[in-house]
Design an enzyme around this catalytic site. Structure first.
Site, short mmCIF file in Angstrom:
data_model
loop_
_atom_site.label_atom_id
_atom_site.label_comp_id
_atom_site.label_asym_id
_atom_site.label_seq_id
_atom_site.Cartn_x
_atom_site.Cartn_y
_atom_site.Cartn_z
N CYS A 1 -2.92 15.67 9.85
CA CYS A 1 -4.24 15.51 9.71
C CYS A 1 -4.93 16.71 9.80
O CYS A 1 -5.04 17.73 8.99
CB CYS A 1 -4.83 14.26 10.58
SG CYS A 1 -6.49 13.67 10.20
N ASP B 1 -2.31 5.73 1.53
CA ASP B 1 -3.35 6.47 2.32
C ASP B 1 -4.79 6.77 1.46
O ASP B 1 -4.93 7.30 0.56
CB ASP B 1 -2.90 8.01 2.56
CG ASP B 1 -3.69 8.89 3.44
OD1 ASP B 1 -5.04 8.43 3.84
OD2 ASP B 1 -3.14 9.97 4.14
N HIS C 1 -2.13 6.52 5.97
CA HIS C 1 -2.57 7.85 6.83
C HIS C 1 -2.11 7.74 8.30
O HIS C 1 -2.29 6.77 8.93
CB HIS C 1 -4.14 8.09 6.69
CG HIS C 1 -4.28 9.56 7.48
ND1 HIS C 1 -4.53 10.53 6.39
CD2 HIS C 1 -4.89 9.81 8.44
CE1 HIS C 1 -5.14 11.74 7.23
NE2 HIS C 1 -5.09 11.16 8.32
#
Length: 278
Positions: free
Chosen positions: A165, A212, A245
């Site tokens: 991330c 995502d 995600h």
């Protein structure tokens, strides 16, 4: 070089022995719309692992770091870069331990340099203000200190990097500016469409999830296309079907039996990518 049977078994055993909580993390209203070129995404999809870690905390010049080492001496090392929840997140330490079990000295430095990481209880309306002094591309001083530590204190000669991330953005930055890093893996790092994002100096694997909503597939496709046009280093962009995600280090492996193979495959991929170049 692919993983040995022993390494594969270690990985599978580590995965199967994880103890994780049943409490899902807070999800912000409007989260799906937050991600774009200006915003590293809040990586709050998944679970906080109940995991203590096998390594130790050390001081590296002006920053703290979590360091874990393999059972035998190794000149291979990996910089593990945390997400917005910081260097002490158990999930990230688990990933560092996993890499150490496969022969890498793993170091997870505090790239927020003592500043408070994001918290589940924070007000998302304050996120941009919180982020102002934590830019994922403003980490060179810390990375230089870590590289010096790995070389001088750990005897590392072959160094790689992985990030998740916010850390995926940081790892992309390392791939652009640190050719001495032998290979990088950027795991669901936000994509910024600027020209200097494609001239990679280090072989880089990009891992994304098909579902995502933070990083839409059209952005991933543009990244791959522009890398094909402009990048001379080896790279791969891989999209995992059905994954959201955070799936590599923050997703409950038992939330859906269909997810577990993709979580394990992604972890195998990052290990194989590193082994290919070191």
């Amino acid at each position: 070089m692919t993983l040995s049977l022993r390494q594969s078994n270690v990985l599978i055993q580590l995965v199967s022995e994880l103890r994780i909580t049943d409490q899902a993390l807070f999800t912000a209203t409007g989260f799906e719309e937050m991600a774009n070129e200006a915003k590293p995404c809040p990586c709050d999809i998944g679970d906080r692992m109940e995991y203590g870690g096998l390594g130790e905390e050390v001081q590296i010049e002006h920053i703290k770091a979590y360091v874990t080492k393999p059972s035998v001496d190794s000149d291979k090392a990996v910089i593990v870069i945390h997400d917005i929840f910081g260097w002490q997140l158990p999930n990230t330490r688990y990933m560092a331990d996993l890499l150490a079990s496969n022969g890498y000295v793993a170091v997870c430095p505090d790239l927020f340099v003592g500043k408070e990481p994001w918290s589940q209880s924070n007000d998302w309306s304050t996120f941009q203000k919180w982020l102002e002094d934590k830019k994922a591309t403003n980490i060179n001083k810390e990375v230089d200190a870590v590289l010096k530590y790995l070389s001088q204190k750990c005897g590392a000669k072959r160094i790689v990097a992985v990030g998740f991330c916010w850390g995926g953005v940081a790892t992309h930055h390392l791939g652009l500016h640190y050719p001495q890093i032998k290979a990088c893996v950027s795991v669901y790092g936000i994509i910024r469409d600027i020209e200097d994002r494609y001239n990679l100096q280090s072989p880089t694997l990009f891992i994304f999830g098909e579902k995502d909503h933070i990083i839409p597939l059209d952005q991933v496709n543009v990244l791959e296309k522009k890398l094909q046009e402009k990048c001379t280093a080896d790279f791969q962009v891989k999209i995992f079907p059905g994954q959201t995600h955070g799936f590599v280090h923050r997703k409950r492996e038992d939330i859906n039996p269909n997810d577990k193979p993709f979580i394990q495959e992604a972890r195998m991929d990052l290990l194989n990518w590193f082994n290919k170049y070191v």
